[in-house]
Design a protein around this motif. Sequence first.
Motif, PDB file in Angstrom:
ATOM      1  N   ASP A   1       0.824  -1.206   0.000  1.00 48.46           N
ATOM      2  CA  ASP A   1       0.000   0.000   0.000  1.00 48.46           C
ATOM      3  C   ASP A   1       0.862   1.263   0.000  1.00 48.46           C
ATOM      4  OD1 ASP A   1      -2.482  -0.927  -0.247  1.00 48.46           O
ATOM      5  OD2 ASP A   1      -3.205  -0.303   1.735  1.00 48.46           O
TER       6      ASP A   1
ATOM      7  N   ASP B   1     -11.916  -4.981 -15.765  1.00 48.05           N
ATOM      8  CA  ASP B   1     -11.834  -5.722 -14.504  1.00 48.05           C
ATOM      9  C   ASP B   1     -10.807  -6.833 -14.568  1.00 48.05           C
ATOM     10  OD1 ASP B   1     -13.155  -8.095 -15.374  1.00 48.05           O
ATOM     11  OD2 ASP B   1     -15.038  -6.955 -15.314  1.00 48.05           O
TER      12      ASP B   1
ATOM     13  N   TRP C   1      -1.340   1.019  -9.692  1.00 47.06           N
ATOM     14  CA  TRP C   1      -2.714   1.062  -9.163  1.00 47.06           C
ATOM     15  C   TRP C   1      -3.573   0.014  -9.877  1.00 47.06           C
ATOM     16  CZ3 TRP C   1      -5.488   4.616  -5.879  1.00 47.06           C
ATOM     17  CH2 TRP C   1      -6.878   4.490  -5.948  1.00 47.06           C
TER      18      TRP C   1
ATOM     19  N   GLN D   1      -2.717  -3.382  -8.791  1.00 46.91           N
ATOM     20  CA  GLN D   1      -3.095  -3.657  -7.410  1.00 46.91           C
ATOM     21  C   GLN D   1      -4.600  -3.869  -7.251  1.00 46.91           C
ATOM     22  OE1 GLN D   1      -1.376  -0.752  -4.815  1.00 46.91           O
ATOM     23  NE2 GLN D   1      -2.319  -1.629  -2.982  1.00 46.91           N
ATOM     24  N   TYR D   2      -5.394  -3.060  -7.942  1.00 49.19           N
ATOM     25  CA  TYR D   2      -6.838  -3.132  -7.725  1.00 49.19           C
ATOM     26  C   TYR D   2      -7.573  -3.975  -8.765  1.00 49.19           C
ATOM     27  CZ  TYR D   2      -6.073   0.289  -4.128  1.00 49.19           C
ATOM     28  OH  TYR D   2      -5.626   0.921  -3.001  1.00 49.19           O
TER      29      TYR D   2
ATOM     30  N   THR E   1      -9.716  -3.776 -10.852  1.00 49.71           N
ATOM     31  CA  THR E   1     -10.897  -3.141 -11.429  1.00 49.71           C
ATOM     32  C   THR E   1     -10.664  -1.639 -11.537  1.00 49.71           C
ATOM     33  OG1 THR E   1     -12.249  -4.796 -10.359  1.00 49.71           O
ATOM     34  CG2 THR E   1     -13.371  -2.855 -11.209  1.00 49.71           C
TER      35      THR E   1
ATOM     36  N   ALA F   1     -10.960   5.996 -10.520  1.00 49.71           N
ATOM     37  CA  ALA F   1      -9.685   5.571  -9.931  1.00 49.71           C
ATOM     38  C   ALA F   1      -8.833   6.781  -9.565  1.00 49.71           C
ATOM     39  CB  ALA F   1      -8.934   4.673 -10.915  1.00 49.71           C
TER      40      ALA F   1
END
Lengths: 352, 335
Positions: free
Chosen positions: A63, A164, A249, A252-253, A255, A260
Amino acid sequence: MRAAIAASRQQQPDRVRQSGLAMRVFRIRESGILVVLVVFVAVTTGVQHRFLDASNIQFVLVDTATFALLALGETMVVISRNVDLSVGSVVGLSAYLSASLFASHPGLPIPVIFLAGLGIGLACGIANGVMVAAGRVPSLVVTLATLYIIRGIDILVVGGNEVDANQLPNAFLDIPKDTVGGIPDIAIAVAVVIAIGAYYLRSYRSGRDLYAIGSNPDAARLAGLTVGRRVFTAFAVSGAIAGVAGVLWAAQYGTINSTAGTGYELQVVSAVVVGGVAIFGGSGSVTGAAIGALLLTTISSALYVLGISSFWDQAIWGFLLLVAITLDQTITERLTSALSTRRAGRRRTRHE
Amino acid sequence: MSNRTERMRALQIQSALRWETGLAVVVILIFAIGSAASPDFLTGNNLFSLGLSNGEIAIMTLPMTLIIISGEIDLSVASILGMSSALLGFLWARGWPMPAIFVTLAVVGVAAGAVNGLLVTRLRLPSLAVTIGTLALYRGVALILLGPNTVSDFPNAYTNLGVNAVPFTGNDLTYSTLIFIAGAIVFGVVLHATPFGRSVYAMGASAEAAQFAGIRVKRIKTILFMVSGFVCALAGVLWTFRLNTAVQNNGLGLELSVVAIVLLAGVSIFGGKGSLIGVVLAVLAFAGIQNALLLTNFNQEATGIVTGALLLASVFLPSVFLPWAGRLLRRLSHS
């Protein structure tokens, strides 16, 4: 004129002593926030041993990585007495474009995706830099405008779509999960980049110029520094970094839609300020800003582990930020008065 | 003699080239294009909803104008709105009577502003950093108060204030628009026609010089932040009643819109310059654009592009383009 320069060169030892003192203060600043971090970790661990579990440490480091990377670019800009509010929008645009590029061309090698993100960010950073440096208009206004414009472009491009996780190759999504000896790869990579950034700002002439510009832009211009070019570079670097952070980013995510990175800019500025970088430029360090990012992430994680509702995050962040800037101001004022007393003392001995 | 007329002419050109004039033209253009693009644009119904959806932002620009002219900035406005809204819901859910809640909200808003003002003036901290801190802090308080909960069982007598028209205005005027108009008059008179307003300009131009001239810089700045806190708490009430919802993220991110409008009005970010008429025009431009784009089926979320472009124009035109145009005109009038 030349004689004056030579004379000032001969005073080198004097300046070294002063910069030695300044460096010590920088260290005090960073060690201050480091102490807060250590105490925080110690107390949290004392209450809940799970906090120092390998998995939780990894979680915090991943993070922090993106956050600290953004703080690096923002630090360069803030040190030059500017601010870049567009980073959140750049992260969003880069995250979506790079992820959709990957989703439509799954065969591309991962470094190409990072290069694409870097290019998108660089373009945004150059736009900011040109307007601030050539137009000589306040960066707060320019980057507030580009925050809106870049986000608007993002929204038009994305429409109602999103990328996604199952559209993205696993190798890409695994980037935040890969570790070396228990430490996430991206944390190591970001640490290296931050070390390079810290070395650059500390030891390179163009890096030192940013501090000079931030302490007194007019004096820097009169002293012949290429103020415009340096400020432009800082914005270009900040943009490029935000572009890379966008790709991270996305990884990591998984989606990514048009929201965002919304609101990320103020978090990044918070981390930079908590890390001891003066909001009006001229002092602070990349290392401090990175520790600031680590501290803010650690706090969120600690609240989670302690079972305190994450609804307390924001308030504690805000409170810490206020404490940090108050402390910073106190230290600066003490330092200024200490320096002027020293100088006065030296002048007196010279006259005697 | 000719020297004098030349100077007069230069002054005339300067005043004609004022940003506010350009902004008025922009507003007229927006409304002309809007009504050409959609027959619904200039209907009372549409203007009503235009006032409704921009009321709180508009109200918050008024104290922000004075704060920016005084050389400071307040980024915590949207968080004070959110905190006020959350507290309204929190206390209502605990059975407090509405008048007592209003008094509490006013006190909390003023106190929140006082914290900003005292940190800025007494500890000499930069307002940009302080209010980023309180932006997080006050939003954090809203989060702590309500968490994930929503309160929406407010009595109709109150929520009607949020969505109904003021009586006797032909169903065109919302309460928030009325408050904005009244506020604009009060703030305009204070800023442009009182010693207090003159001292706000003076400290924005140079806080040190103002101090030496006997102006109580710290006190006035603290008062400005307190007024801002109060107005934002009021905006929080209006927001809550308009949507009939108290939730922790009410008004999230609005601070940047408020600042953008004030800068769009030609108020200098460095303080000392700007006018309230400009801000009223900028509010109209902002609301008009949002609404015109909405009627033309432009992606509503992406209207930020236009706001951003206007914001860039507001800094580039006066500092780069207008001086150039002024020189050109003067040279033409010479020859």
